[in-house]
Design an enzyme around this catalytic site. Structure first.
Site, short mmCIF file in Angstrom:
data_model
loop_
_atom_site.label_atom_id
_atom_site.label_comp_id
_atom_site.label_asym_id
_atom_site.label_seq_id
_atom_site.Cartn_x
_atom_site.Cartn_y
_atom_site.Cartn_z
N PRO A 1 -8.15 31.16 -20.42
CA PRO A 1 -9.41 30.80 -19.98
C PRO A 1 -9.27 29.49 -19.39
CG PRO A 1 -8.82 30.31 -22.35
CD PRO A 1 -7.93 31.29 -21.90
N TYR B 1 6.15 37.68 -27.59
CA TYR B 1 5.90 36.39 -27.28
C TYR B 1 7.22 35.80 -28.10
CZ TYR B 1 1.06 36.99 -25.87
OH TYR B 1 -0.15 37.19 -25.42
N LEU C 1 -7.91 24.36 -15.32
CA LEU C 1 -9.12 23.99 -15.54
C LEU C 1 -9.41 22.92 -16.54
CD1 LEU C 1 -11.06 27.48 -15.32
CD2 LEU C 1 -10.72 25.71 -13.43
N ALA D 1 -7.11 29.16 -16.87
CA ALA D 1 -6.47 29.49 -15.84
C ALA D 1 -4.95 28.80 -15.99
CB ALA D 1 -6.79 29.01 -14.51
N1 LIG Z 1 -2.86 40.00 -22.82
C1 LIG Z 1 -2.21 39.25 -22.13
O1 LIG Z 1 -1.43 39.70 -21.12
C2 LIG Z 1 -2.02 37.82 -22.08
C3 LIG Z 1 -1.54 36.94 -21.25
C4 LIG Z 1 -1.52 35.74 -21.39
C5 LIG Z 1 -2.13 35.08 -22.44
N2 LIG Z 1 -2.70 35.95 -23.44
C6 LIG Z 1 -3.41 35.30 -24.77
O2 LIG Z 1 -4.12 34.31 -24.35
C7 LIG Z 1 -3.98 33.16 -25.25
C8 LIG Z 1 -4.24 32.15 -24.11
O3 LIG Z 1 -3.59 32.31 -22.93
P1 LIG Z 1 -2.94 30.72 -22.10
O4 LIG Z 1 -2.12 30.14 -22.99
O5 LIG Z 1 -2.64 31.19 -20.88
O6 LIG Z 1 -4.41 29.94 -21.94
P2 LIG Z 1 -5.05 28.90 -20.98
O7 LIG Z 1 -6.02 27.88 -21.68
O8 LIG Z 1 -5.19 29.32 -19.64
O9 LIG Z 1 -3.86 27.93 -20.80
C9 LIG Z 1 -3.23 27.11 -21.78
C10 LIG Z 1 -2.28 26.00 -21.25
O10 LIG Z 1 -2.94 25.22 -20.56
C11 LIG Z 1 -2.50 23.79 -20.79
N3 LIG Z 1 -3.67 23.10 -21.49
C12 LIG Z 1 -4.66 23.76 -22.61
N4 LIG Z 1 -5.60 22.88 -23.07
C13 LIG Z 1 -5.15 21.79 -22.22
C14 LIG Z 1 -5.71 20.58 -22.33
N5 LIG Z 1 -6.96 20.08 -22.94
N6 LIG Z 1 -5.29 19.53 -21.51
C15 LIG Z 1 -4.22 19.76 -20.75
N7 LIG Z 1 -3.69 21.06 -20.63
C16 LIG Z 1 -4.14 21.95 -21.39
C17 LIG Z 1 -1.31 23.79 -21.85
O11 LIG Z 1 -0.23 24.10 -20.73
P3 LIG Z 1 0.76 22.96 -20.61
O12 LIG Z 1 0.43 21.63 -21.50
O13 LIG Z 1 1.87 23.43 -20.81
O14 LIG Z 1 0.11 22.33 -19.15
C18 LIG Z 1 -1.39 25.23 -22.30
O15 LIG Z 1 -0.24 25.93 -22.89
C19 LIG Z 1 -2.33 33.35 -25.34
O16 LIG Z 1 -1.98 32.43 -26.31
C20 LIG Z 1 -2.20 34.73 -25.47
O17 LIG Z 1 -2.54 34.86 -27.09
C21 LIG Z 1 -2.65 37.08 -23.42
#
Ligand SMILES: NC(=O)c1ccc[n+]([C@@H]2O[C@H](COP(=O)([O-])OP(=O)(O)OC[C@H]3O[C@@H](n4cnc5c(N)ncnc54)[C@H](OP(=O)(O)O)[C@@H]3O)[C@@H](O)[C@H]2O)c1
Length: 357
Positions: free
Chosen positions: A235, A78, A241, A237
């Site tokens: 979670p 990261y 979501l 996407a």
């Molecule tokens: N193992 C793996 O390969 C892998 C891959 C990915 C992630 N992960 C882990 O999973 C964690 C979570 O993944 P993710 O960041 O992809 O989760 P996610 O919840 O699917 O997406 C997070 C993104 O959604 C937007 N968001 C979140 N809450 C919001 C809200 N209330 N209102 C508006 N926009 C919102 C933000 O992006 P914007 O503000 O930029 O739109 C935020 O950066 C990561 O931090 C990491 O630790 C692991």
């Protein structure tokens, strides 16, 4: 109306209470909401301009800990190591209050000094060297959970498991887990560990949400069959979501899905918009965020040990954290299951007509 007041009251009363679940068949307990860290640390690659600044990140760390979150998930890749360094700095004096999880196996872009065969994958050299480097960046002498970031078909599974087992025996790692594994590889890993007396993977970290349910075909059943806990990534996407996207309109400028247009194109289909409408209806009726409903649905899955919150701001964190106060009714769960149900394909449909696969 009554539910409205209950939720408001709980919001004040149970702020520090996040449920705790065992991670698979292990003694490790994790908070059901974990803090993901991919949104922290200045990135020059795929998360460029999509992360919180360091001050905001430190506030989110404090905020999460204050609210009872113990699991923090990071990775060596990261923000080219900047995320682990930021977290390591913040962790000073707090190490024992968190369950610290990191990963290795993906290359650290844009380039690595290590050369093409040592900068990625799950060989013994890469695992051991990556672990040492993560421990240095994180200012700690051990990781609570060390996860293999993606399966590596080019390395025999027993080499990977033996290297992990050595790290466990040396005390540098307490437990091992995997991420982005296929069902067959996860099962192979579990059986090999058992036959060889090696430490098993206790968890799999997988992409899973109401918009991306593919893990339910093989990975989740395999994890349950092998007593592994599931830690959920993305979670929401990647934000879809959260409810901030509108059909037939461009993704809001500055958002991750505006930058990752191919990911947005994959989300933009009838099923996902219908799912979003159902989430919004339940969220409005319950007076909570769409993010809270999407995460609460994941928390109803018995395979799930923890869901990783991905937040760029305190407000985004709070919207997701509201899920800890949501109890979905059976009819809401069934509505979400039905509207988001993908085409499972063969042999899942064939079996599914007769019994649960
Ligand atoms: N193992 C793996 O390969 C892998 C891959 C990915 C992630 N992960 C882990 O999973 C964690 C979570 O993944 P993710 O960041 O992809 O989760 P996610 O919840 O699917 O997406 C997070 C993104 O959604 C937007 N968001 C979140 N809450 C919001 C809200 N209330 N209102 C508006 N926009 C919102 C933000 O992006 P914007 O503000 O930029 O739109 C935020 O950066 C990561 O931090 C990491 O630790 C692991």
């Amino acid at each position: 109306m009554r539910r409205f007041f209950t939720i408001k009251f709980q919001r004040v009363r149970i702020m520090r209470e996040v449920a705790v679940r065992s991670l698979g068949r292990s003694g490790l307990k994790v908070s059901t909401l974990g803090l993901g860290t991919m949104t922290f640390g200045a990135s020059s690659t795929y998360m460029k301009d999509l992360t919180a600044d360091d001050d905001e990140a430190r506030m989110i760390f404090d905020h999460a800990l204050d609210r009872g979150i113990t699991l923090i998930d990071t990775a060596n890749s990261y923000s080219q190591g900047a995320t682990e360094r930021l977290l390591g700095d913040w962790l000073k004096g707090k190490r024992d209050t968190v369950v610290l999880a990191s990963k290795c196996g993906l290359p650290i872009p844009p380039d690595s000094q290590a050369g093409p065969y040592r900068d990625r994958g799950l060989s013994r050299s890469h695992i051991v060297e990556s672990c040492e480097a993560s421990l240095r960046r994180l200012n700690t002498d051990h990781l609570d959970l060390y996860q293999m970031h993606m399966q590596d078909a080019a390395v025999p599974i027993d080499e990977t498991l033996r290297a992990c087992d050595d790290l466990v025996r040396s005390g540098k790692v307490r437990y091992i887990g995997c991420s982005n594994y296929t069902g067959y590889r996860l099962t192979e890993a579990s059986l090999t560990a058992r036959q060889s007396g090696l430490s098993p993977f206790i968890s799999v970290q997988a992409q899973w949400s109401l918009a991306v349910r593919d893990a339910e075909r093989e990975v989740v059943p395999a994890a349950m069959n092998q007593d592994m806990g599931v830690i959920v990534w993305s979670p929401l996407a990647r934000g879809f979501l959260s409810g901030k996207f509108q059909r037939d309109q461009n993704a809001p400028a500055g958002s991750r899905l505006a930058a990752w247009s191919s990911s947005y194109a994959r989300m933009d289909n009838d099923r996902n918009w219908a799912t979003m409408a159902t989430i919004s209806e339940i969220a409005d009726r319950s007076d909570v965020s769409c993010a809270a409903i999407a995460i609460a649905w994941l928390l109803t899955r018995s395979a799930v040990s923890s869901v990783l919150i991905g937040a760029r701001s305190i407000a985004q964190f709070d919207a997701a954290f509201e899920s800890s106060q949501v109890e979905l009714s059976q009819s809401d769960i069934e509505a979400l299951d039905a509207v988001s149900c993908p085409e499972w394909g063969y042999p899942y449909d064939f079996i599914g007509e007769r019994q649960q696969w």
